[in-house]
Write an enzyme that holds these catalytic residues in place. Structure first.
Site, PDB file in Angstrom:
ATOM      1  N   ASP A  44      46.584  32.301 -18.068  1.00 45.73           N
ATOM      2  CA  ASP A  44      47.654  32.746 -18.979  1.00 45.73           C
ATOM      3  C   ASP A  44      47.257  32.798 -20.452  1.00 45.73           C
ATOM      4  OD1 ASP A  44      47.516  29.956 -18.623  1.00 45.73           O
ATOM      5  OD2 ASP A  44      49.595  29.659 -19.233  1.00 45.73           O
ATOM      6  N   GLU A  69      49.170  27.622 -17.148  1.00 42.80           N
ATOM      7  CA  GLU A  69      48.668  26.318 -17.598  1.00 42.80           C
ATOM      8  C   GLU A  69      49.389  25.876 -18.864  1.00 42.80           C
ATOM      9  OE1 GLU A  69      46.899  23.128 -19.394  1.00 42.80           O
ATOM     10  OE2 GLU A  69      46.755  25.069 -20.373  1.00 42.80           O
ATOM     11  N   GLU A  70      49.757  26.854 -19.685  1.00 41.79           N
ATOM     12  CA  GLU A  70      50.405  26.528 -20.965  1.00 41.79           C
ATOM     13  C   GLU A  70      51.852  26.085 -20.778  1.00 41.79           C
ATOM     14  OE1 GLU A  70      48.663  26.345 -23.562  1.00 41.79           O
ATOM     15  OE2 GLU A  70      46.992  27.738 -23.378  1.00 41.79           O
TER      16      GLU A  70
HETATM   17 NI    NI Z   1      43.805  26.097 -22.710  1.00 47.57          NI
END
Ligand code: NI
Length: 434
Positions: free
Chosen positions: A104, A170-171
């Site tokens: 992402d 992931e964020e």
């Molecule tokens: Ni990162």
């Protein structure tokens, strides 16, 4: 009887301890890594130019899936919304090794004047914004695509199975949505076939080009969020004795929270952070409000210390409020666990990193108080996560390197080859150690 020379004995001992990778295979993989570099950079640039936000990595996922399919790798799509999982079975039996890349981008407007700079725009939390791979996840995708291509090419010589995990979000997933590593684990990414070990890397713009950094045990912090509600009694601002002032109570709570880390946890073991990042109370100068609210984050590198800190914070919040005639409650939400590098695994695998980056270029670092959702995999199986330095040549990592999540974020693409070699070495070394 023939005389056994020292070198013969060494060979005997090392093969007896664990089967080693055939040096010919290793050499071939390293040559193929160098040969694929320019293609890998092209992939990275394409993904960089067309970044997608968390849980919206549709096109990125399609590109990855098409690539894996073209290599004859078994592919699962739309795992945890947009994730892609590739399964490559080697020619010989052996362990199941998972390799993970996050996919992402971020709501950041790119300021770099690169031919492949992102011009994408979107609305995020009601605001117009650009979209940018401002954390380097584009390089992670490209490195893992290259790893897959090379391992697929040498499939018959591999012992065991490689699972390529291309992970969304992931964020952090958008508000109200699940996502990321946690959701992938829930959806069974570590099962069928059951994963024995997982490796992951993060490129770093602020670390010297080609340097790999790591730490055993807690590498990156657990991140918890907390919310504190303080209930007082409303009064006229001119007559505080008529009420209970939740603002003053909050001030006492904030001060007392400073003693959690400074006075009551053993800082020689691991660092810890308690930050109050938000406070809201009141509406007008001459009104003492009834209610105050604050929120913040806790960072820890050890699960026991994490529990202790939560316990101390609960005690401080409720008892300080009570001592002042108010009531308060605290809600602590565990967001991301500690990115915990299995110490035995880490020790075993450092040599693989040294082969990729050079002996002096693999450096042990202190822990990092940022968080990484790779931790969710490590809660289930032993894992090893490390950083790959890619500071551009015109910057000094100790002075003016541009940080992640910023509009000027830039990496030196040459760092990707080191990351690719590291992934290849970790995979085959682990296969032949078993
Ligand atoms: Ni990162």
């Amino acid at each position: 009887m023939k005389k056994i020379t020292t070198s013969m004995l060494m060979v005997f001992l090392s093969t007896a301890l664990f089967a080693q990778v055939n040096p010919k295979l290793q050499g071939k993989l390293m040559e193929q890594a160098t040969a694929i570099e320019s293609k890998m950079i092209e992939w990275r640039r394409n993904i960089h130019q067309f970044p997608e936000l968390s849980n919206r990595e549709f096109k990125t996922g399609e590109k990855i899936a098409a690539h894996l399919k073209s290599l004859g790798i078994e592919v699962q799509e739309k795992v945890a919304f947009t994730g892609v999982v590739g399964i490559l079975k080697g020619g010989k039996p052996g362990p199941v090794i998972a390799l993970r890349a996050d996919m992402d981008a971020l709501p950041v407007t790119e300021r770099n004047s690169l031919p492949f700079a992102s011009k994408e725009k979107t609305t995020f939390n009601g605001q117009e914004t650009g979209v940018m791979h401002a954390c380097g996840h584009d390089t992670h995708v490209a490195m893992l695509m290259a790893t897959a291509e090379i391992l697929a090419k040498n499939k018959s010589e591999l012992k065991g199975t490689v699972k390529f995990i291309f992970q969304p979000a992931e964020e952090g997933a958008p508000a109200g949505e699940e996502g990321g590593a946690n959701l992938m684990v829930k959806q069974g990414v570590l099962e069928n076939p059951k994963v024995d070990v997982i490796f992951g890397a993060h490129i770093q713009s602020i670390s010297p080009l080609g340097r790999i950094t790591y730490k055993p045990a807690g590498l990156m912090a657990a991140s918890d969020w907390f919310k504190i509600k303080v209930y007082g009694k409303q009064a006229h601002g001119s007559a505080p004795w008529m009420g209970v002032d939740p603002i003053v109570v909050s001030a006492q709570i904030i001060n007392s929270l400073q003693t959690v880390v400074s006075r009551s946890v053993n800082l020689t073991q691991e660092p810890a952070v308690v930050t109050v990042g938000r406070i809201n109370a009141g509406i007008r100068e001459n009104i003492i409000p009834e209610y105050a609210e604050m929120g913040g984050t806790i960072r820890t590198l050890d699960t026991k210390m994490q529990d202790e800190i939560h316990e101390k914070m609960r005690r401080i919040v409720t008892n300080v409020a009570e001592s002042m005639g108010a009531t308060a409650e605290i809600d602590i939400q565990k967001m991301t666990p500690v990115t915990y590098n299995d110490p035995a695994l880490t020790e075993k695998m450092v040599a693989s990193l040294q082969k990729a980056a050079g002996d002096g270029n693999v450096v042990r670092i202190p822990s990092v108080t940022g968080a990484e959702d790779f931790a969710f995999y490590q809660q289930k199986v032993p894992g090893f996560f490390f950083f790959v330095g890619a500071c551009p040549p015109d910057k000094d990592p100790s002075k003016d390197a541009v940080g992640h999540h910023t509009p000027d974020f830039m990496i030196d693409e040459r760092g990707m080859l080191v990351g690719l070699k590291a992934m290849l070495n970790l995979t085959v070394d682990y296969m032949f150690m078993k």
